[in-house]
Design a protein around this motif. Sequence first.
Motif, PDB file in Angstrom:
ATOM      1  N   ASP A  81       0.762  -1.255   0.083  1.00 47.74           N
ATOM      2  CA  ASP A  81      -0.004   0.113   0.267  1.00 47.74           C
ATOM      3  C   ASP A  81       0.778   1.058  -0.019  1.00 47.74           C
ATOM      4  O   ASP A  81       0.667   2.399  -0.636  1.00 47.74           O
ATOM      5  N   SER A  82       2.035   1.357   0.754  1.00 47.59           N
ATOM      6  CA  SER A  82       3.106   2.292   0.737  1.00 47.59           C
ATOM      7  C   SER A  82       3.481   2.597  -0.393  1.00 47.59           C
ATOM      8  O   SER A  82       3.386   3.675  -0.779  1.00 47.59           O
ATOM      9  N   LEU A  83       3.956   1.568  -1.267  1.00 45.78           N
ATOM     10  CA  LEU A  83       4.502   1.749  -2.552  1.00 45.78           C
ATOM     11  C   LEU A  83       3.466   2.279  -3.514  1.00 45.78           C
ATOM     12  O   LEU A  83       3.727   3.097  -4.468  1.00 45.78           O
ATOM     13  N   ARG A  84       2.472   1.619  -3.359  1.00 46.28           N
ATOM     14  CA  ARG A  84       1.297   2.210  -4.606  1.00 46.28           C
ATOM     15  C   ARG A  84       1.009   3.804  -4.310  1.00 46.28           C
ATOM     16  O   ARG A  84       0.648   4.317  -5.188  1.00 46.28           O
ATOM     17  N   LEU A  85       0.849   3.957  -2.855  1.00 42.62           N
ATOM     18  CA  LEU A  85       0.772   5.323  -2.576  1.00 42.62           C
ATOM     19  C   LEU A  85       1.852   6.271  -3.426  1.00 42.62           C
ATOM     20  O   LEU A  85       1.569   7.365  -3.826  1.00 42.62           O
ATOM     21  N   GLN A  86       2.928   5.904  -3.138  1.00 43.60           N
ATOM     22  CA  GLN A  86       4.224   6.522  -3.525  1.00 43.60           C
ATOM     23  C   GLN A  86       4.002   6.822  -5.338  1.00 43.60           C
ATOM     24  O   GLN A  86       4.318   7.546  -5.911  1.00 43.60           O
ATOM     25  N   LEU A  87       3.356   5.430  -5.687  1.00 39.28           N
ATOM     26  CA  LEU A  87       3.370   5.582  -7.335  1.00 39.28           C
ATOM     27  C   LEU A  87       2.375   6.640  -7.675  1.00 39.28           C
ATOM     28  O   LEU A  87       2.640   7.027  -8.612  1.00 39.28           O
ATOM     29  N   LYS A  88       1.323   6.456  -6.992  1.00 40.55           N
ATOM     30  CA  LYS A  88       0.070   7.468  -7.225  1.00 40.55           C
ATOM     31  C   LYS A  88       0.713   8.933  -7.298  1.00 40.55           C
ATOM     32  O   LYS A  88       0.466   9.895  -8.160  1.00 40.55           O
ATOM     33  N   GLN A  89       1.519   9.265  -6.435  1.00 45.40           N
ATOM     34  CA  GLN A  89       2.166  10.727  -6.089  1.00 45.40           C
ATOM     35  C   GLN A  89       3.102  10.975  -7.400  1.00 45.40           C
ATOM     36  O   GLN A  89       2.834  12.026  -7.900  1.00 45.40           O
ATOM     37  N   LEU A  90       3.886   9.801  -7.458  1.00 43.81           N
ATOM     38  CA  LEU A  90       4.664  10.272  -8.832  1.00 43.81           C
ATOM     39  C   LEU A  90       3.993  10.275  -9.964  1.00 43.81           C
ATOM     40  O   LEU A  90       4.410  10.968 -10.876  1.00 43.81           O
ATOM     41  N   SER A  91       3.073   9.473 -10.173  1.00 40.26           N
ATOM     42  CA  SER A  91       1.881   9.622 -11.358  1.00 40.26           C
ATOM     43  C   SER A  91       1.354  11.005 -11.541  1.00 40.26           C
ATOM     44  O   SER A  91       1.511  11.606 -12.560  1.00 40.26           O
ATOM     45  N   ILE A  92       1.007  11.587 -10.346  1.00 43.25           N
ATOM     46  CA  ILE A  92       0.377  12.921 -10.429  1.00 43.25           C
ATOM     47  C   ILE A  92       1.686  13.837 -10.988  1.00 43.25           C
ATOM     48  O   ILE A  92       1.030  14.571 -11.751  1.00 43.25           O
ATOM     49  N   GLU A  93       2.666  13.536 -10.124  1.00 47.41           N
ATOM     50  CA  GLU A  93       4.025  14.594 -10.708  1.00 47.41           C
ATOM     51  C   GLU A  93       4.261  14.509 -12.105  1.00 47.41           C
ATOM     52  O   GLU A  93       4.432  15.476 -12.737  1.00 47.41           O
ATOM     53  N   LEU A  94       4.454  13.198 -12.567  1.00 45.69           N
ATOM     54  CA  LEU A  94       4.477  13.219 -13.913  1.00 45.69           C
ATOM     55  C   LEU A  94       3.574  13.748 -15.067  1.00 45.69           C
ATOM     56  O   LEU A  94       3.878  14.443 -16.121  1.00 45.69           O
ATOM     57  N   ASP A  95       2.196  13.664 -14.619  1.00 46.08           N
ATOM     58  CA  ASP A  95       1.285  14.000 -15.323  1.00 46.08           C
ATOM     59  C   ASP A  95       1.422  15.801 -15.453  1.00 46.08           C
ATOM     60  O   ASP A  95       1.406  16.392 -16.581  1.00 46.08           O
TER      61      ASP A  95
END
Length: 112
Positions: A72-86
Motif C-alpha cells: 500500500d505504501s509503494l502504491r501510494l508513492q506510485l500514485k504521487q509520482l504519477s500525478i507529478e509526471l502528469d
Amino acid sequence: MAKIKYAEINDSNLIIGVHSDDIPAALLPTGYSTVRLDDDIEDPSGLVGQTVDKITEPKSKREVLNELSESDSLRLQLKQLSIELDLQNRMGEDTTATQADFDALKLQYESL
C-alpha cells in the motif's frame, strides 16, 4: 504546546481523544468519561483508538493502528509520482528523472 494530561473514553472503553485540560462531565456525551494520564506515559496521542487497558503499556508494546502495508505504501508513492509526471508533462517540463524514479518504484511494487 500544552502537555497532554487527559484521555477521553467512549462508552465502549476506547480512547477517542487526548487533551491538555479535563472536560467537564456535563459536556461529554452520555457514557463518555475522561481519565487523568500519568506524567510518564510515552506518546499519549498514540493511545487514540486503543482500549483503556493499554494506557499503562509502554509505547513499544502498543498495537499500531492503521499502519500501511509495504504494498500500500509503494502504491501510494506510485500514485504521487504519477500525478507529478502528469503535471510535469502538462507544464512541458523534463520528466526524465521522475520517470526513472517511477519505473524503479514500479518494478519494486510488481516484485511484491
